[in-house]
Design an enzyme around this catalytic site. Structure first.
Site, mmCIF file in Angstrom:
data_model
loop_
_atom_site.group_PDB
_atom_site.id
_atom_site.type_symbol
_atom_site.label_atom_id
_atom_site.label_comp_id
_atom_site.label_asym_id
_atom_site.label_seq_id
_atom_site.Cartn_x
_atom_site.Cartn_y
_atom_site.Cartn_z
ATOM 1 N N GLY A 109 -31.633 -33.218 -5.956
ATOM 2 C CA GLY A 109 -30.804 -32.040 -5.704
ATOM 3 C C GLY A 109 -30.788 -31.008 -6.820
ATOM 4 O O GLY A 109 -29.868 -30.184 -6.894
ATOM 5 N N HIS A 144 -41.202 -34.385 -8.644
ATOM 6 C CA HIS A 144 -42.343 -35.154 -8.131
ATOM 7 C C HIS A 144 -43.144 -35.725 -9.297
ATOM 8 O O HIS A 144 -43.380 -35.042 -10.291
ATOM 9 C CB HIS A 144 -43.219 -34.247 -7.266
ATOM 10 C CG HIS A 144 -44.264 -35.002 -6.505
ATOM 11 N ND1 HIS A 144 -45.430 -35.440 -7.094
ATOM 12 C CD2 HIS A 144 -44.308 -35.417 -5.219
ATOM 13 C CE1 HIS A 144 -46.152 -36.091 -6.193
ATOM 14 N NE2 HIS A 144 -45.492 -36.089 -5.046
HETATM 15 P P1 GTP Z 1 -37.691 -31.602 -6.318
HETATM 16 O O1 GTP Z 1 -37.596 -30.293 -6.996
HETATM 17 O O2 GTP Z 1 -38.724 -31.593 -5.268
HETATM 18 O O3 GTP Z 1 -37.832 -32.722 -7.273
HETATM 19 O O4 GTP Z 1 -36.289 -31.885 -5.529
HETATM 20 P P2 GTP Z 1 -34.845 -31.418 -6.033
HETATM 21 O O5 GTP Z 1 -34.313 -32.394 -7.020
HETATM 22 O O6 GTP Z 1 -34.868 -29.983 -6.429
HETATM 23 O O7 GTP Z 1 -33.952 -31.630 -4.728
HETATM 24 P P3 GTP Z 1 -33.653 -30.508 -3.632
HETATM 25 O O8 GTP Z 1 -32.731 -29.475 -4.168
HETATM 26 O O9 GTP Z 1 -34.955 -30.075 -3.085
HETATM 27 O O10 GTP Z 1 -32.853 -31.364 -2.571
HETATM 28 C C1 GTP Z 1 -33.476 -32.432 -1.878
HETATM 29 C C2 GTP Z 1 -32.736 -32.763 -0.610
HETATM 30 O O11 GTP Z 1 -31.452 -33.299 -0.900
HETATM 31 C C3 GTP Z 1 -32.490 -31.538 0.281
HETATM 32 O O12 GTP Z 1 -32.579 -31.932 1.615
HETATM 33 C C4 GTP Z 1 -31.067 -31.160 -0.048
HETATM 34 O O13 GTP Z 1 -30.420 -30.485 0.993
HETATM 35 C C5 GTP Z 1 -30.431 -32.526 -0.310
HETATM 36 N N1 GTP Z 1 -29.320 -32.454 -1.254
HETATM 37 C C6 GTP Z 1 -29.358 -31.922 -2.490
HETATM 38 N N2 GTP Z 1 -28.166 -32.034 -3.091
HETATM 39 C C7 GTP Z 1 -27.359 -32.666 -2.209
HETATM 40 C C8 GTP Z 1 -25.986 -33.074 -2.252
HETATM 41 O O14 GTP Z 1 -25.254 -32.890 -3.217
HETATM 42 N N3 GTP Z 1 -25.503 -33.721 -1.131
HETATM 43 C C9 GTP Z 1 -26.272 -33.973 -0.038
HETATM 44 N N4 GTP Z 1 -25.699 -34.594 0.984
HETATM 45 N N5 GTP Z 1 -27.562 -33.590 0.021
HETATM 46 C C10 GTP Z 1 -28.103 -32.951 -1.040
#
Ligand code: GTP
Ligand code: MG
Ligand code: NA
Length: 349
Positions: free
Chosen positions: A22, A88
């Site tokens: 996230g 990733h």
């Molecule tokens: P990478 O940059 O690819 O490593 O991923 P990231 O860490 O930036 O995560 P990203 O923001 O892409 O979120 C990944 C998934 O988790 C998405 O589907 C978001 O909607 C979900 N997500 C992120 N934060 C939360 C949260 O606090 N609660 C819930 N329920 N889902 C979340």
């Protein structure tokens, strides 16, 4: 005490962690944007940068309650420069770059998953570089029957939860703490204000509902201005790093830069390492500053100041940047002699 507080620059904050914990979503919540949705497969593949100005920080943290007996929270830094990184496994180099460039990191851990492979990798990178960090225990909205209210201080919000939700929170928190301790990391909840040399602080958050984000940002601000003000005192000595080399429509090949210290202006001669060991000597034609609180890596409207001072994320327009190298630092030459010296210097790297 007030010594250099006028000269505090925005600290560089790097968001690190396992894929899909996230990280981008947390920044989207801060910016009121939806960068995450525009990413291919929802996967971050570049380092990003966002200049978050003080008024956004003030607005965001106004709900944070000071601990009993202490003064209301006052922001002394001019803003934050927050870098987003990919989680990733493929992109270790960008995490390495981010962790070495930043003053403080936010390590994002999914409360439902606990410690994952790139959590471990990120902790190692941070420990190797001696970079302090705060753990954001994200996705608390996924706890069973979690009641959300982003207008509440996290401590008050936790007290309002049903008993079984509190129990689940405590269980998942202690399991995460245990897993982190297996990585040689002692952690405490942020509101315990334990010695940051011994403990990393944990702030629970939800990037979807916004719960805990005010406390996360307040903790990041406090850590910088109270624990490491010397580290974030502005210096005239140039400290500038290339994040990305890329095409910008209407401007050719440009570089996204983190200007940490010092200043840059249009017309400055910059000397930077180039591929095949050939240094680049070129003049700055334009400085493109994304709107405040907007992601540098996303196409946006730019302000075009004549000069800028650290710390900011900025796009530099100049000729001959095609062979510039991500991750390299560069310098400004003030005369012909200096150009030759800096060329040699940048070749040695
Ligand atoms: P990478 O940059 O690819 O490593 O991923 P990231 O860490 O930036 O995560 P990203 O923001 O892409 O979120 C990944 C998934 O988790 C998405 O589907 C978001 O909607 C979900 N997500 C992120 N934060 C939360 C949260 O606090 N609660 C819930 N329920 N889902 C979340
Ligand atoms: Mg991301
Ligand atoms: Na993702």
């Amino acid at each position: 005490e007030n010594r250099s507080l006028d000269h505090l620059r925005a600290p560089v904050i790097c968001v690190l962690g396992h894929v899909d914990t996230g990280k981008t979503k947390l920044l989207d919540k801060l910016r009121c944007t939806n960068v995450q949705k525009s990413e291919a497969g929802g996967i971050t593949q570049q380092i990003g940068a966002t200049n978050v100005p003080i008024d956004v920080l003030r607005e965001l943290t106004k709900i944070v309650r000071p601990p009993k007996g202490s003064q209301p929270f006052k922001i002394k830094i001019p803003g934050l420069l927050i870098m987003d990184t990919p989680g990733h496994e493929h992109f270790r180099l960008m995490r390495s770059r981010g962790s070495s460039l930043c003053d403080l990191a936010i390590l994002v851990v999914d409360i439902m998953h606990g410690v994952e492979p790139q959590t471990v990798e990120s902790i190692k990178l941070l420990q190797d570089r001696g970079t302090p960090f705060i753990v954001a225990l994200n996705k608390i909205d996924r706890l069973f029957e979690w009641q959300s209210n982003p207008q509440k201080d996290f401590w008050d919000l936790l007290k309002m939860q049903k008993d079984h939700t509190k129990v689940e929170f405590e269980q998942r928190l202690s399991s995460a703490k245990l897993q982190l301790s297996e990585q040689g990391l002692n952690t405490k909840m942020y509101y315990e204000y334990s010695d940051p040399k011994e403990y990393s602080w944990i702030v629970p958050t939800s990037a979807i509902t916004g719960d805990g984000i005010a406390n996360l940002i307040a903790t990041v601000v406090k850590y910088n201005q109270e624990i490491q003000p010397e580290k974030i005192t502005f210096s005239e000595e140039l400290e500038a790093t290339v994040l990305e080399v890329k095409q910008t429509i209407g401007h050719g090949i440009t570089i996204d830069v983190i200007l940490k210290n010092g200043s840059l202006k249009i017309g400055d001669t910059i000397v930077l390492p180039g591929s095949k060991g050939r240094p680049i000597v070129t003049q700055i034609r334009a400085l493109l500053l994304p709107k405040p609180n907007r992601e540098l890596r996303i196409k946006t409207e730019y302000a075009e100041p004549k000069n800028i001072k650290g710390c900011q994320g900025v796009k530099i327009v100049a000729k001959g940047l095609k062979s510039a190298i991500s991750g390299s630092s560069f310098l400004v030459a003030r005369c012909q002699n200096e150009i030759e010296i800096l060329k040699d210097l940048s070749q040695e790297k």
